[in-house]
Structure formats: structure tokens, C-alpha cells
Design an enzyme around this catalytic site. Structure first.
Site, short mmCIF file in Angstrom:
data_model
loop_
_atom_site.label_atom_id
_atom_site.label_comp_id
_atom_site.label_asym_id
_atom_site.label_seq_id
_atom_site.Cartn_x
_atom_site.Cartn_y
_atom_site.Cartn_z
N HIS A 177 33.00 44.00 45.75
CA HIS A 177 31.63 43.50 45.84
C HIS A 177 30.70 44.45 46.59
O HIS A 177 29.51 44.19 46.68
CB HIS A 177 31.61 42.12 46.49
N GLU A 222 36.68 37.40 37.17
CA GLU A 222 37.12 37.82 38.51
C GLU A 222 38.42 37.17 38.91
O GLU A 222 39.30 37.82 39.50
CB GLU A 222 36.02 37.52 39.53
#
Length: 322
Positions: free
Chosen positions: A203, A170
């Protein structure tokens, strides 16, 4: 107003340089940058769903398959930055890897100082955890240096995902690759708050699984998604700040791993703690010390001036100077 003589076109690229060494971004670079970041974010999230499965996300088989997907996307992600540079004609002194925070200069401070700063912010939760832990201090030290403990961690797919693979991939995709594309378009300070939007939206895919497995009511899932977007966006801004100030990828990765381990501070439990005054005082102390040390511990002088990503800024920024 800039005089004509102060503008020197670079015929090897589409960018224009001022006499003082600052460059004017090519026309349309913002659209290219934003679309590139959006494509990269969609590729990362989309890779999680290329495998068809009726199993929940925490099942070891699902985790292993997703490891494969995100590692492939992460390995390919530097090509996005390279293609962006070639298409826009943005040239820079530092290498592509240096722009992405992969370099040796200032590496030791980049490993220690940002993580120390993050731990200072978590002084309250750490003290609370120490008070509630049945282990003594020496017990904790022995466990930390016990190879069997680490062997157990490395065999746990969820631990690997939360502490290793997710922080590394990420931060590589959403910070190391996106910020070099956003900084020339806007500015370092604006990029810090733009980059986390891609991270926060990415997310939202957790909502799909919560709805799919009916883990809560619709309103509860929606509120959870909004809350997750909010704190991931704030956290993303923090790690973007660290990346720009230090010019290193390792700092954001370690901070990300640490925050995944700690989780969101248990404020409700702190308010009900038997030593509530002490715990809450430590929470406040941690926040105050964090704000006090935020700029000193991320001073670019520790990591090599200027940090590579700051060389892409079209206008000077206070974030890039000591």
C-alpha cells in the site's frame, strides 16, 4: 531428538515425514516462500502502473484499466502457489483450491460468522452512524432492497473498486496465495504476522500518487503512509487469522469489503459527539465483545477440521484446533 526410524523420506518429493504424520519442511523452503510472496506482491502492485496516464487514481478510466491489470494478476496468482509446491516438493492432502480457501465444506458459517464478528468490532461506529443518519430504520431497509440502489452502486467505478474488486483480488493474492506458502516455512501464528508485511508495504504505492499530484506536504504524505501501513498491516493480520482459522477465502473478502465501506473509525468525531458517553461506551463494548468472541466465532469446528492450510504446518498450532 527424533530417532532415525521416526523419519521416513518421501521419494516423490523432497520433504521428510515424522512417524506421527507431521512433515519437516525441505531445506531452503523459507527463502523460496518469501521470494515467491515478494514476487507476487510486486506483480500485483506493478500491474497498477503498466498503464501510463496523467489522470488521478479515482478517475473512471484509470480504475477500469487497473481492474484489468489486477484481475489478470489475480487469475495467474494460483500458478505461483502451484509452482511453489512443485519446486519445493511440499505435498498435501487438500487440493490447491482448498489450500487457497475455495471449498464448500463449512461455507455457510464462513460467510456469516467472520462478518458478524467484524460488525461486532464496529458496534461503536455503527451506532454513531445510526445516530447521525437522517433516515429512519425502515427507510434504510427499503433502500437496501431497492434494485435501483444496487444498480447505481454497480455503475460507480469507485464503489466497485472499494467493495468488490479490491477485497476480492487483495485477499486472493495476499492471503489465499501467500499463507499456504508461508505456513510450512514458519508456523500458522508466525505466518499471520508475516503475511501482512507484504500487504502493508504494497500500500506504500499510494505515496507515489500523492507525491505525483502534490496532494499534501512531504511530511504529511510520509505520516499518512506510515499510518496506512500500520493499520493495513493490523487488518492484514486479522484477515490472515480468519483465513487460517476458517480455511475459507470468502470470510476475509466480506470482512475486507465491510471495513472498506466503514473506513477507519472516526474517533475524533466520537469525542465531539453530542451523545459522547453513549457513543464511546458502544466503542468500548464493541472492542470487548470482539475480543470475547474472536476465538469462539472462528472455531475451526464450524468450518471442518483440520482447515486445509493447517495441514501444511510443520508443528502443531493452537490456532488450528478447536
Amino acid at each position: 531428538m527424533v530417532e532415525d526410524d521416526d523419519l521416513t523420506p518421501n521419494f516423490m518429493s523432497n520433504q521428510v515425514w515424522r512417524g506421527n504424520g507431521e512433515f519437516i519442511p525441505p531445506d531452503g523452503i523459507c527463502w523460496v516462500s518469501v521470494l515467491s510472496c515478494l514476487l507476487l506482491a510486486c506483480s500485483y502492485v506493478g500491474s497498477l502502473y503498466v498503464w501510463r496516464s496523467d489522470l488521478p487514481r479515482d478517475h473512471p478510466a484509470v480504475i477500469k484499466r487497473r481492474f484489468t491489470s489486477v484481475l489478470i494478476v489475480s487469475a495467474v496468482s494460483p500458478a505461483f502457489v502451484w509452482a511453489w509446491k512443485m519446486y519445493t516438493g511440499v505435498m498435501s492432502g487438500p487440493s490447491l483450491l482448498a489450500l487457497m480457501g475455495i471449498r464448500f465444506e463449512g461455507l455457510i458459517p464462513a460467510i456469516i460468522l467472520p462478518l458478524l464478528l467484524t460488525m461486532v468490532l464496529f458496534v461503536g461506529p455503527l451506532i454513531q452512524l445510526a445516530m447521525d443518519c437522517p433516515w429512519g430504520f425502515m427507510d434504510g431497509i427499503r433502500v437496501t432492497f431497492d434494485p435501483w440502489f444496487w444498480a447505481l452502486c454497480l455503475s460507480d467505478m469507485r464503489w466497485l473498486r472499494n467493495q468488490v474488486v479490491a477485497p476480492l483480488t487483495e485477499e486472493l493474492v495476499f492471503r489465499a496465495c501467500m499463507l499456504p506458502m508461508l505456513v510450512p516455512c514458519t508456523s500458522p501464528s508466525t505466518a499471520i504476522f508475516t503475511c501482512p508485511l507484504f500487504f502493508g508495504v504494497a500500500h506504500f504505492h499510494h505515496v507515489i500518487e500523492l507525491l505525483r499530484f502534490r496532494q499534501g506536504t512531504l511530511s504529511g504524505i510520509f505520516l499518512a503512509a506510515v499510518f496506512q501501513f500500520s493499520y493495513t498491516a493490523v487488518f492484514g493480520a486479522y484477515t490472515a487469522f480468519i483465513f487460517i482459522r476458517t480455511g475459507h477465502l470468502v470470510g476475509p473478502v466480506l470482512c475486507h469489503s465491510f471495513c472498506n465501506h466503514m473506513g477507519f473509525p472516526a474517533l475524533g468525531m466520537a469525542l465531539e459527539h453530542p451523545h459522547r458517553l453513549t457513543v464511546l461506551s458502544c466503542y468500548l463494548l464493541g472492542v470487548l465483545l470482539f475480543l470475547l468472541l474472536l476465538f469462539p466465532l472462528t472455531d475451526p469446528i464450524f468450518y471442518g477440521l483440520p482447515t486445509p492450510v493447517c495441514t501444511l504446518a510443520s508443528v502443531p498450532s493452537s490456532l488450528c484446533v478447536s
